[in-house]
Enzyme design. Structure first.
Site, PDB file in Angstrom:
ATOM      1  N   HIS A 117       8.754   3.202   8.457  1.00  0.00           N
ATOM      2  CA  HIS A 117       8.541   2.319   9.602  1.00  0.00           C
ATOM      3  C   HIS A 117       7.326   2.809  10.393  1.00  0.00           C
ATOM      4  O   HIS A 117       7.180   4.012  10.613  1.00  0.00           O
ATOM      5  CB  HIS A 117       9.792   2.328  10.496  1.00  0.00           C
ATOM      6  CG  HIS A 117       9.658   1.405  11.662  1.00  0.00           C
ATOM      7  ND1 HIS A 117       9.714   0.032  11.531  1.00  0.00           N
ATOM      8  CD2 HIS A 117       9.434   1.651  12.993  1.00  0.00           C
ATOM      9  CE1 HIS A 117       9.539  -0.524  12.720  1.00  0.00           C
ATOM     10  NE2 HIS A 117       9.371   0.429  13.617  1.00  0.00           N
ATOM     11  N   SER A 144       0.829  -1.218   0.000  1.00  0.00           N
ATOM     12  CA  SER A 144       0.000   0.000   0.000  1.00  0.00           C
ATOM     13  C   SER A 144       0.863   1.270   0.000  1.00  0.00           C
ATOM     14  O   SER A 144       0.477   2.280  -0.590  1.00  0.00           O
ATOM     15  CB  SER A 144      -0.980  -0.003   1.174  1.00  0.00           C
ATOM     16  OG  SER A 144      -0.313   0.184   2.396  1.00  0.00           O
ATOM     17  N   ASN A 145       2.030   1.223   0.637  1.00  0.00           N
ATOM     18  CA  ASN A 145       2.925   2.392   0.554  1.00  0.00           C
ATOM     19  C   ASN A 145       3.469   2.556  -0.856  1.00  0.00           C
ATOM     20  O   ASN A 145       3.628   3.676  -1.346  1.00  0.00           O
ATOM     21  CB  ASN A 145       4.066   2.268   1.568  1.00  0.00           C
ATOM     22  CG  ASN A 145       3.626   2.706   2.952  1.00  0.00           C
ATOM     23  OD1 ASN A 145       3.438   3.898   3.183  1.00  0.00           O
ATOM     24  ND2 ASN A 145       3.423   1.750   3.845  1.00  0.00           N
ATOM     25  N   GLN A 162      -1.266   7.930   7.584  1.00  0.00           N
ATOM     26  CA  GLN A 162      -0.177   8.921   7.638  1.00  0.00           C
ATOM     27  C   GLN A 162       1.057   8.450   6.881  1.00  0.00           C
ATOM     28  O   GLN A 162       1.783   9.253   6.299  1.00  0.00           O
ATOM     29  CB  GLN A 162       0.165   9.253   9.089  1.00  0.00           C
ATOM     30  CG  GLN A 162      -0.972   9.937   9.832  1.00  0.00           C
ATOM     31  CD  GLN A 162      -1.450  11.186   9.113  1.00  0.00           C
ATOM     32  OE1 GLN A 162      -0.647  11.967   8.603  1.00  0.00           O
ATOM     33  NE2 GLN A 162      -2.767  11.376   9.046  1.00  0.00           N
ATOM     34  N   GLU A 163       1.302   7.132   6.891  1.00  0.00           N
ATOM     35  CA  GLU A 163       2.427   6.602   6.106  1.00  0.00           C
ATOM     36  C   GLU A 163       2.252   6.990   4.642  1.00  0.00           C
ATOM     37  O   GLU A 163       3.193   7.412   3.968  1.00  0.00           O
ATOM     38  CB  GLU A 163       2.495   5.075   6.227  1.00  0.00           C
ATOM     39  CG  GLU A 163       2.830   4.581   7.610  1.00  0.00           C
ATOM     40  CD  GLU A 163       2.989   3.065   7.665  1.00  0.00           C
ATOM     41  OE1 GLU A 163       3.563   2.480   6.731  1.00  0.00           O
ATOM     42  OE2 GLU A 163       2.525   2.460   8.643  1.00  0.00           O
ATOM     43  N   MET A 212      10.740  -7.071   3.727  1.00  0.00           N
ATOM     44  CA  MET A 212      10.965  -7.792   4.981  1.00  0.00           C
ATOM     45  C   MET A 212      12.277  -8.577   5.005  1.00  0.00           C
ATOM     46  O   MET A 212      12.321  -9.683   5.522  1.00  0.00           O
ATOM     47  CB  MET A 212       9.776  -8.735   5.245  1.00  0.00           C
ATOM     48  CG  MET A 212       8.451  -8.016   5.352  1.00  0.00           C
ATOM     49  SD  MET A 212       8.415  -6.766   6.662  1.00  0.00           S
ATOM     50  CE  MET A 212       8.222  -7.839   8.086  1.00  0.00           C
ATOM     51  N   ARG A 213      13.332  -8.003   4.433  1.00  0.00           N
ATOM     52  CA  ARG A 213      14.662  -8.614   4.543  1.00  0.00           C
ATOM     53  C   ARG A 213      15.608  -7.582   5.148  1.00  0.00           C
ATOM     54  O   ARG A 213      15.555  -6.411   4.763  1.00  0.00           O
ATOM     55  CB  ARG A 213      15.227  -9.035   3.171  1.00  0.00           C
ATOM     56  CG  ARG A 213      14.411 -10.005   2.377  1.00  0.00           C
ATOM     57  CD  ARG A 213      14.128 -11.298   3.074  1.00  0.00           C
ATOM     58  NE  ARG A 213      15.321 -12.076   3.404  1.00  0.00           N
ATOM     59  CZ  ARG A 213      15.283 -13.181   4.147  1.00  0.00           C
ATOM     60  NH1 ARG A 213      14.140 -13.610   4.646  1.00  0.00           N
ATOM     61  NH2 ARG A 213      16.382 -13.846   4.397  1.00  0.00           N
ATOM     62  N   ASP A 251      15.976  -0.578  11.462  1.00  0.00           N
ATOM     63  CA  ASP A 251      15.145   0.618  11.689  1.00  0.00           C
ATOM     64  C   ASP A 251      15.932   1.776  12.298  1.00  0.00           C
ATOM     65  O   ASP A 251      15.430   2.514  13.149  1.00  0.00           O
ATOM     66  CB  ASP A 251      13.924   0.265  12.560  1.00  0.00           C
ATOM     67  CG  ASP A 251      13.029  -0.761  11.872  1.00  0.00           C
ATOM     68  OD1 ASP A 251      12.924  -0.712  10.635  1.00  0.00           O
ATOM     69  OD2 ASP A 251      12.456  -1.614  12.566  1.00  0.00           O
ATOM     70  N   ASN A 304      13.525   4.209   4.053  1.00  0.00           N
ATOM     71  CA  ASN A 304      12.588   3.206   4.555  1.00  0.00           C
ATOM     72  C   ASN A 304      11.439   3.907   5.270  1.00  0.00           C
ATOM     73  O   ASN A 304      11.593   5.021   5.771  1.00  0.00           O
ATOM     74  CB  ASN A 304      13.321   2.293   5.558  1.00  0.00           C
ATOM     75  CG  ASN A 304      12.417   1.201   6.123  1.00  0.00           C
ATOM     76  OD1 ASN A 304      11.670   0.550   5.387  1.00  0.00           O
ATOM     77  ND2 ASN A 304      12.474   0.987   7.435  1.00  0.00           N
TER      78      ASN A 304
HETATM   79  C1  GRF Z   1       3.994  -0.606   6.634  1.00  0.00           C
HETATM   80  O1  GRF Z   1       3.361  -0.438   7.852  1.00  0.00           O
HETATM   81  C2  GRF Z   1       5.400  -0.086   6.679  1.00  0.00           C
HETATM   82  O2  GRF Z   1       5.561   1.007   7.523  1.00  0.00           O
HETATM   83  C3  GRF Z   1       6.154  -1.275   7.212  1.00  0.00           C
HETATM   84  O3  GRF Z   1       5.563  -2.382   6.616  1.00  0.00           O
HETATM   85  C4  GRF Z   1       4.197  -2.082   6.294  1.00  0.00           C
HETATM   86  C5  GRF Z   1       4.053  -2.345   4.833  1.00  0.00           C
HETATM   87  O4  GRF Z   1       2.735  -2.153   4.396  1.00  0.00           O
HETATM   88  N1  GRF Z   1       7.564  -1.156   6.942  1.00  0.00           N
HETATM   89  P1  GRF Z   1       2.427  -2.018   2.855  1.00  0.00           P
HETATM   90  O5  GRF Z   1       2.988  -3.282   2.191  1.00  0.00           O
HETATM   91  O6  GRF Z   1       3.109  -0.794   2.351  1.00  0.00           O
HETATM   92  O7  GRF Z   1       0.952  -1.938   2.746  1.00  0.00           O
END
Ligand code: GRF
Length: 217
Positions: A111, A15-16, A175-176, A92-93, A147, A109
């Site tokens: 977080h 989603s980001n 907010q992300e 996720m690595r 992080d 990144n």
């Molecule tokens: C998000 O919460 C981001 O901050 C974290 O992993 C999640 C990824 O979500 N690092 P998406 O795949 O972007 O929906």
């Protein structure tokens, strides 16, 4: 101004990544998505990216003998796309010091916590368990530790009395999706400088742009 080419690295939903794709589609946005790369072929975000006509690639970590060769393959895929800024978006690595060093400050990144608090996983559960009154998210330059790295922008949201980890995650995620494009815009506009561990953003409006109204989030 030419657009800064991005490589967005994902492992899941994306989603980001989608928020960045949407921002890049806005007229005048100073970046474009050159590629979306996943270490998992089943990442849902790959299909989303492809549906927007974006080139995608899979670099499956399981196919490599060690982290070094995986990261060299990742480098090759990024370089092949011409990307100049790498955006980790739920990737996720853990990335090693060599990979991070090669990208220097062209690796960022997002977080889901107000770093340096709540590094690692299950941030929302831990915020609730601690009874913290605020949660939030951070976009930062990547350094080899998990992080860690100079903070570019953060957004805070309140923790509400009836929050669950899911409801808090949703409030933070909104907010992300706002601050990741903002950080990319600032970098693409060459407004971001690093002094030791601190980031400064040129332009008086920068701070105001980052302000949020948590109630409307
Ligand atoms: C998000 O919460 C981001 O901050 C974290 O992993 C999640 C990824 O979500 N690092 P998406 O795949 O972007 O929906």
């Amino acid at each position: 101004m030419s657009e800064l080419p991005l490589a967005i690295l994902i492992s899941g939903r994306g989603s980001n990544m989608q928020a960045l794709v949407k921002a890049c589609a806005e007229p005048g946005f100073p970046a474009r998505v050159a590629t979306v790369i996943s270490n998992r072929s089943d990442a849902a975000g790959l299909a989303t990216a492809a549906s927007h006509g974006i080139a995608t690639a899979v670099v499956d970590h399981k196919r490599f003998a060690d982290r070094e060769t995986f990261e060299l393959a990742l480098d090759a895929a990024i370089d092949e796309s011409g990307a100049e800024l790498v955006c980790l978006a739920g990737f996720m690595r853990l990335l090693g010091a060599d990979f991070v060093g090669r990208r220097d400050s062209r690796l960022i990144n997002i977080h889901p916590s107000l770093l340096p608090a709540y590094k690692g996983l299950d941030t929302h559960e831990r915020v609730l368990a601690d009874g913290a009154r605020f949660a939030g998210c951070t976009v930062h330059f990547v350094r080899p530790a998990v992080d860690a790295g100079p903070i570019i922008v953060q957004a805070a949201v309140p923790v509400l009395a009836d929050d669950t980890a899911d409801s808090l995650a949703a409030r933070v995620l909104a907010q992300e999706h706002r601050i990741y494009p903002l950080a990319v815009r600032w970098i693409a506009e060459d407004r971001v400088s690093l002094y030791d561990n601190r980031v400064s953003v040129v332009g008086a409006a920068a701070a105001a742009e980052a302000l949020i109204n948590p109630i409307s989030s």
